[in-house]
Design an enzyme around this catalytic site. Structure first.
Site, PDB file in Angstrom:
ATOM      1  N   SER A 196     -68.934  38.057 -23.141  1.00 47.89           N
ATOM      2  CA  SER A 196     -68.315  39.101 -22.305  1.00 47.89           C
ATOM      3  C   SER A 196     -67.358  39.968 -23.108  1.00 47.89           C
ATOM      4  O   SER A 196     -67.040  41.080 -22.701  1.00 47.89           O
ATOM      5  CB  SER A 196     -67.471  38.472 -21.208  1.00 47.89           C
TER       6      SER A 196
ATOM      7  N   CYS B  92     -60.985  33.411 -17.978  1.00 53.29           N
ATOM      8  CA  CYS B  92     -61.641  32.322 -18.730  1.00 53.29           C
ATOM      9  C   CYS B  92     -63.106  32.596 -19.049  1.00 53.29           C
ATOM     10  O   CYS B  92     -63.775  33.227 -18.236  1.00 53.29           O
ATOM     11  CB  CYS B  92     -61.529  31.033 -17.930  1.00 53.29           C
ATOM     12  N   PRO B  93     -63.588  32.173 -20.202  1.00 54.93           N
ATOM     13  CA  PRO B  93     -62.875  31.434 -21.257  1.00 54.93           C
ATOM     14  C   PRO B  93     -62.042  32.310 -22.196  1.00 54.93           C
ATOM     15  O   PRO B  93     -61.369  31.791 -23.063  1.00 54.93           O
ATOM     16  CB  PRO B  93     -64.027  30.784 -22.022  1.00 54.93           C
ATOM     17  N   GLY B  94     -62.086  33.642 -22.047  1.00 54.85           N
ATOM     18  CA  GLY B  94     -61.133  34.424 -22.836  1.00 54.85           C
ATOM     19  C   GLY B  94     -61.698  35.566 -23.664  1.00 54.85           C
ATOM     20  O   GLY B  94     -61.009  36.086 -24.540  1.00 54.85           O
ATOM     21  N   GLY B  95     -62.926  35.969 -23.396  1.00 56.66           N
ATOM     22  CA  GLY B  95     -63.521  37.065 -24.176  1.00 56.66           C
ATOM     23  C   GLY B  95     -62.748  38.375 -24.078  1.00 56.66           C
ATOM     24  O   GLY B  95     -62.594  39.092 -25.068  1.00 56.66           O
TER      25      GLY B  95
ATOM     26  N   ASP C 250     -56.429  32.538 -14.369  1.00 52.23           N
ATOM     27  CA  ASP C 250     -57.725  31.939 -14.007  1.00 52.23           C
ATOM     28  C   ASP C 250     -57.494  30.445 -13.819  1.00 52.23           C
ATOM     29  O   ASP C 250     -56.708  29.850 -14.562  1.00 52.23           O
ATOM     30  CB  ASP C 250     -58.755  32.184 -15.143  1.00 52.23           C
TER      31      ASP C 250
ATOM     32  N   ASP D  89     -54.488  32.185  -8.540  1.00 52.84           N
ATOM     33  CA  ASP D  89     -55.471  33.069  -7.917  1.00 52.84           C
ATOM     34  C   ASP D  89     -55.165  34.517  -8.351  1.00 52.84           C
ATOM     35  O   ASP D  89     -54.037  34.999  -8.158  1.00 52.84           O
ATOM     36  CB  ASP D  89     -55.362  32.922  -6.387  1.00 52.84           C
TER      37      ASP D  89
ATOM     38  N   ASP E 234     -62.103  40.950 -14.639  1.00 52.93           N
ATOM     39  CA  ASP E 234     -63.550  40.702 -14.700  1.00 52.93           C
ATOM     40  C   ASP E 234     -63.927  39.626 -13.679  1.00 52.93           C
ATOM     41  O   ASP E 234     -64.852  38.857 -13.900  1.00 52.93           O
ATOM     42  CB  ASP E 234     -63.893  40.253 -16.143  1.00 52.93           C
TER      43      ASP E 234
ATOM     44  N   LYS F 133     -68.773  44.654  -9.684  1.00 52.66           N
ATOM     45  CA  LYS F 133     -70.083  43.983  -9.682  1.00 52.66           C
ATOM     46  C   LYS F 133     -70.933  44.592  -8.572  1.00 52.66           C
ATOM     47  O   LYS F 133     -70.448  44.785  -7.446  1.00 52.66           O
ATOM     48  CB  LYS F 133     -69.924  42.474  -9.433  1.00 52.66           C
TER      49      LYS F 133
HETATM   50  C1  LIG Z   1     -67.198  36.615 -15.585  1.00 55.85           C
HETATM   51  S1  LIG Z   1     -66.002  35.396 -15.770  1.00 55.85           S
HETATM   52  C2  LIG Z   1     -64.838  36.176 -16.817  1.00 55.85           C
HETATM   53  C3  LIG Z   1     -65.198  36.147 -18.247  1.00 55.85           C
HETATM   54  C4  LIG Z   1     -64.087  36.653 -19.109  1.00 55.85           C
HETATM   55  N1  LIG Z   1     -63.815  38.077 -18.891  1.00 55.85           N
HETATM   56  C5  LIG Z   1     -64.397  36.473 -20.585  1.00 55.85           C
HETATM   57  O1  LIG Z   1     -64.553  37.476 -21.261  1.00 55.85           O
HETATM   58  O2  LIG Z   1     -64.458  35.332 -21.045  1.00 55.85           O
HETATM   59  C6  LIG Z   1     -65.196  35.448 -14.256  1.00 55.85           C
HETATM   60  C7  LIG Z   1     -63.966  34.536 -14.152  1.00 55.85           C
HETATM   61  O3  LIG Z   1     -63.253  34.919 -12.979  1.00 55.85           O
HETATM   62  C8  LIG Z   1     -62.624  33.758 -12.485  1.00 55.85           C
HETATM   63  N2  LIG Z   1     -62.258  34.015 -11.087  1.00 55.85           N
HETATM   64  C9  LIG Z   1     -63.046  34.275 -10.042  1.00 55.85           C
HETATM   65  N3  LIG Z   1     -62.302  34.446  -8.925  1.00 55.85           N
HETATM   66  C10 LIG Z   1     -61.019  34.310  -9.305  1.00 55.85           C
HETATM   67  C11 LIG Z   1     -59.778  34.375  -8.621  1.00 55.85           C
HETATM   68  N4  LIG Z   1     -59.712  34.633  -7.320  1.00 55.85           N
HETATM   69  N5  LIG Z   1     -58.643  34.188  -9.337  1.00 55.85           N
HETATM   70  C12 LIG Z   1     -58.684  33.943 -10.666  1.00 55.85           C
HETATM   71  N6  LIG Z   1     -59.829  33.854 -11.351  1.00 55.85           N
HETATM   72  C13 LIG Z   1     -60.973  34.042 -10.687  1.00 55.85           C
HETATM   73  C14 LIG Z   1     -63.644  32.651 -12.686  1.00 55.85           C
HETATM   74  O4  LIG Z   1     -62.992  31.408 -12.744  1.00 55.85           O
HETATM   75  C15 LIG Z   1     -64.283  33.061 -14.020  1.00 55.85           C
HETATM   76  O5  LIG Z   1     -63.681  32.361 -15.086  1.00 55.85           O
END
Ligand SMILES: C[S@@+](CC[C@H](N)C(=O)[O-])C[C@H]1O[C@@H](n2cnc3c(N)ncnc32)[C@H](O)[C@@H]1O
Length: 358
Positions: free
Chosen positions: A190, A223-226, A242, A262, A280, A309
């Site tokens: 990501s 997460c994971p941090g990209g 996250d 959250d 994201d 999305k």
């Molecule tokens: C597509 S991944 C993100 C990838 C991240 N941008 C990266 O580059 O590694 C989406 C993330 O959003 C988190 N997520 C979804 N709903 C959330 C919320 N309400 N609060 C915090 N994190 C949330 C999920 O746990 C997931 O890790």
């Protein structure tokens, strides 16, 4: 030459058709869009002579969310003779007589089926470029503000559109696709989405001023941090929000604080002015838009990059609805802002949006 070929990700042809029809009409230009689903391109046929050229000059490519590249073309060349494909192409340029150009790109749609054509395109470019040079079609310098680039768009080995783009209003990338190298230390693929977004939305000359070690960022759904990786790489300190686990390599930088909260409830820590918000989270586009509005109207951040999305059918309508919501709320709050949005190469069923408060 009264048509446009518009390149896009396969599966997004309807969005391109809706978008070009609407944006062209706003310029007073009318036409009709023809598409084949999953082809990776759309043809827009303008009713009045010269209007495709006018769109290519006056309708900023940056305003077309779903379009990667836009070229002016005439009718398709069919059944090119295998023994000499070059002469009909040169004859077409002679008939159409566009400005002289500085380069030629031989391209295909971005689809699996067209992949084998790409090898042919690469080989064909060499003799074609030589022939165009010899006949005087590759003559000017790229510095000329009206300079054009010749594009040949092959959709079959014997079928192509012969066209051109204005360099100042075109993607600088072959097929409209930036080639980014995945950084080995990044925790997820990501990361390329945010890297491409920064490259697309922030002029290179401003990057250091707008993303640097004096700044603080918040990454919602980190997460994971990209994405966090991209901000930390540019020096920012990042609150990574996250419930998941952040990559250990990011903790080791000392430039992040992981907040297992959250993202919809998280607020910036007291006395911290956040410069950048990135987001994201996989959520409904309208819910994300409202969250961005909350951050901007509360003055919690100055700039934001986020994904919307789009798994639904009416993707273009959904995007328009979200932008109307943002426009209405920010204007009501008296905020001046710039909004840019793009369906980036590294985006799949989503678009990336950038908002900067003025
Ligand atoms: C597509 S991944 C993100 C990838 C991240 N941008 C990266 O580059 O590694 C989406 C993330 O959003 C988190 N997520 C979804 N709903 C959330 C919320 N309400 N609060 C915090 N994190 C949330 C999920 O746990 C997931 O890790």
């Amino acid at each position: 030459m009264n048509k446009l070929v518009l390149y896009c990700r396969a599966g997004f042809e309807k969005e391109v058709a809706a978008e070009i029809t609407e944006k062209a009409a706003q310029c007073g230009i009318f036409g009709f869009a023809q598409l084949t689903e999953n082809s990776g391109w759309v043809l827009f046929d303008c009713y009045q002579a010269g209007e495709a050229d006018r769109l290519a000059r006056e309708l900023p490519l940056s305003q077309l969310i779903f379009v990667r590249q836009m070229i002016v073309v005439g009718d398709m060349l069919r059944e090119l003779p295998t023994a000499d494909r070059i002469s009909p192409i040169i004859a077409r340029y002679q008939a159409l007589n566009p400005l002289k150009s500085c380069d030629v790109w031989v391209e295909t749609p971005d689809t699996n089926e067209a992949k084998s054509l790409l090898t042919f395109c690469r080989k064909f470019t060499v003799p074609l470029r030589a022939a165009l040079k010899k006949s005087g079609w590759l003559a000017t310098s790229e510095r000329d503000k009206n300079a054009i680039r010749l594009h040949i768009f092959f959709i079959g080995s014997g079928q192509c559109y012969v066209g051109y783009a204005y360099i100042a209003n075109s993607s600088a990338d072959f097929m409209g696709i930036p080639r980014l190298k995945f950084p080995a230390q990044a925790p997820s693929r990501s990361t390329l989405k945010l890297e491409e977004a920064i490259l697309s939305f922030i002029p290179k000359s401003e990057e250091k001023k707008r993303l640097n070690a004096q700044m603080i960022g918040v990454d919602l759904g980190a997460c994971p941090g990209g994405w966090t990786y991209q901000l930390v790489k540019r020096g920012l300190f990042v609150y990574a929000v996250d419930h998941g686990k952040m990559a250990a390599s990011l903790h080791e930088t000392g430039r992040i604080e992981h907040c297992a909260e959250d993202g919809f409830k998280f607020q910036p820590p007291k006395r911290k002015q956040i410069d950048w918000l990135v987001c994201d989270m996989v959520e409904q586009p309208q819910r994300i838009s409202k969250l961005m509005i909350k951050w901007l109207t509360s003055s919690w951040c100055r700039e934001t990059i986020f994904n919307l999305k789009l798994p639904m059918k009416k993707r273009y309508q959904e995007v328009k609805y979200c932008f109307e919501l943002i426009e209405e709320s920010l204007t009501k709050a008296g905020l001046a802002y710039q909004l840019q949005a793009k369906h980036l190469y590294h985006d799949r069923e989503e678009i990336t949006v950038h908002i900067q408060l003025r």
